[in-house]
Design an enzyme around this catalytic site. Sequence first.
Site, PDB file in Angstrom:
ATOM      1  N   HIS A 237      -0.655   5.025  -4.989  1.00  0.00           N
ATOM      2  CA  HIS A 237       0.027   3.872  -6.007  1.00  0.00           C
ATOM      3  C   HIS A 237      -1.117   3.199  -6.773  1.00  0.00           C
ATOM      4  O   HIS A 237      -2.289   3.162  -6.010  1.00  0.00           O
ATOM      5  CB  HIS A 237       1.069   3.020  -5.408  1.00  0.00           C
ATOM      6  CG  HIS A 237       1.487   2.123  -6.310  1.00  0.00           C
ATOM      7  ND1 HIS A 237       2.423   2.339  -7.312  1.00  0.00           N
ATOM      8  CD2 HIS A 237       1.432   0.663  -6.140  1.00  0.00           C
ATOM      9  CE1 HIS A 237       2.754   0.961  -8.052  1.00  0.00           C
ATOM     10  NE2 HIS A 237       2.135   0.202  -7.411  1.00  0.00           N
ATOM     11  N   THR A 239      -1.904   0.151  -6.767  1.00  0.00           N
ATOM     12  CA  THR A 239      -2.404  -0.793  -5.997  1.00  0.00           C
ATOM     13  C   THR A 239      -3.300  -0.562  -4.601  1.00  0.00           C
ATOM     14  O   THR A 239      -3.823  -1.229  -4.290  1.00  0.00           O
ATOM     15  CB  THR A 239      -1.542  -1.922  -5.628  1.00  0.00           C
ATOM     16  OG1 THR A 239      -0.349  -1.212  -4.818  1.00  0.00           O
ATOM     17  CG2 THR A 239      -0.582  -2.339  -6.793  1.00  0.00           C
ATOM     18  N   LYS A 240      -3.342   0.780  -4.459  1.00  0.00           N
ATOM     19  CA  LYS A 240      -3.854   1.194  -3.241  1.00  0.00           C
ATOM     20  C   LYS A 240      -5.134   1.615  -3.371  1.00  0.00           C
ATOM     21  O   LYS A 240      -5.944   1.758  -4.529  1.00  0.00           O
ATOM     22  CB  LYS A 240      -3.217   2.556  -2.826  1.00  0.00           C
ATOM     23  CG  LYS A 240      -1.651   2.353  -2.499  1.00  0.00           C
ATOM     24  CD  LYS A 240      -1.490   1.484  -1.391  1.00  0.00           C
ATOM     25  CE  LYS A 240      -0.110   1.490  -0.821  1.00  0.00           C
ATOM     26  NZ  LYS A 240       0.894   0.767  -1.911  1.00  0.00           N
ATOM     27  N   VAL A 241      -6.143   1.719  -2.198  1.00  0.00           N
ATOM     28  CA  VAL A 241      -7.551   2.041  -2.200  1.00  0.00           C
ATOM     29  C   VAL A 241      -7.802   3.271  -3.069  1.00  0.00           C
ATOM     30  O   VAL A 241      -8.850   3.197  -3.750  1.00  0.00           O
ATOM     31  CB  VAL A 241      -7.813   2.136  -0.829  1.00  0.00           C
ATOM     32  CG1 VAL A 241      -9.265   2.771  -0.613  1.00  0.00           C
ATOM     33  CG2 VAL A 241      -7.763   0.878  -0.105  1.00  0.00           C
TER      34      VAL A 241
END
Length: 424
Positions: A237, A239-241
């Site tokens: 997603h 927002t992920k790393v």
Amino acid sequence: MQARPLEASADPFDEPSRSAGDASSLPVLATLRRLEQEYAEVLETRDLPAGPAVAETDEPIFVTRPFLPPLEEFTPLLARIWQTRVLTNGGPYHRELERRLRDHLGVPQIALFNNATTALIVALRALHLSGEVITTPYSFVATSHALLWSGLTPVFADVDPHTLNLDPAAIEAAITPRTSAILPVHCYGHPCDVEAIEAIARRHGLKVIYDAAHAFGVRHHGRSLLTYGDLSVLSFHATKVFNTFEGGAIVCADGARKDQIDKLKNFGHDGETCVGDVGLNGKMSELNAALGLVQLDHIDAALARRRAIDAAYREGLRGVPGLRCLDDCSEDAANYAYFPVLIEADYPLSRDALNEALKREGIHPRRYFYPLISEFPMYRSLPSARRELLPVAAAAADRVLCLPIYPDLDHAVVSRIIRRIANP
């Protein structure tokens, strides 16, 4: 507003008092001055494309911000998609990203998905589960939603006060004749007690599916954390790393399982005219896969910047009375996906009051995770959802605040956040 202290004997986060002679006595401002210089040097030397750094006077600072590579690196791949008109159904970028992720992560097999929730639903289907699945109340709600979508009953167990991951003793106590699996979460990317969970699963004949949405690139005891359990589910997603705009994946142990998963994410098709199972449409598009290929070229530099921010927070907040940074779990390689702090009873403000104070200054941390999953309407009637059965998770939900962390977060902003928290 003053934080309301819990009874000392009942506080799941009670720790020995700090030694008067340890590093916590360093003056906060002196530490900050040194950290600003060190952090600035780290950012200047890392090979990461320069995004628009968010400075003190710019737009609001959110808990995270998606990393995007230079557009000029992405557009040639888009041009190729326009030329070939291959948009989905396991195209060349999809196949290449699976190969490169398999090598980068050090996993035997990986199947890409359009998002992690779909991947988790398919993972549960692939293991033919029924009845009850033991899971954590301290997670994003998608973890338990996938169980309900699959006709499974979540059974909530409490978490460990040091890691906020499922407590193996609580897992063991929650097992019934209807239990078919355990669904732990590597919370904030920190490893669960995978050895203890494996032993419990083996002893009781249970499957283990890890919600590894936070755990991209984490290594534990000499191997990828994603190789533990029967299946691990990743999130890509925004927002992920590591992100592909939207996306996800399932890590599995062998080609036969991957073949089953690939069919399940393509409506259950087994060839052109045969449908062998009740599948769904979980395929990742070529656009998402193309972004993932470009992102991989920058992931090491992005993680290095996250590590620098993590170190700056830890040193700058060390010794602040009533605040505890959540420690790692001695993983071989962390990914610094989140920076959670626990606001304890002797901090001058409650967690919620600090949250609001920071927001008034344009800094938007997140109470991650609040409320507990078990407190949402579709779960609260479950016997395992009673708050008194989940004291550690409940205390964490009331105390944790995740501070902003992302690769292009300006060091001056990090220093400003530290100063504000250290001087409430």
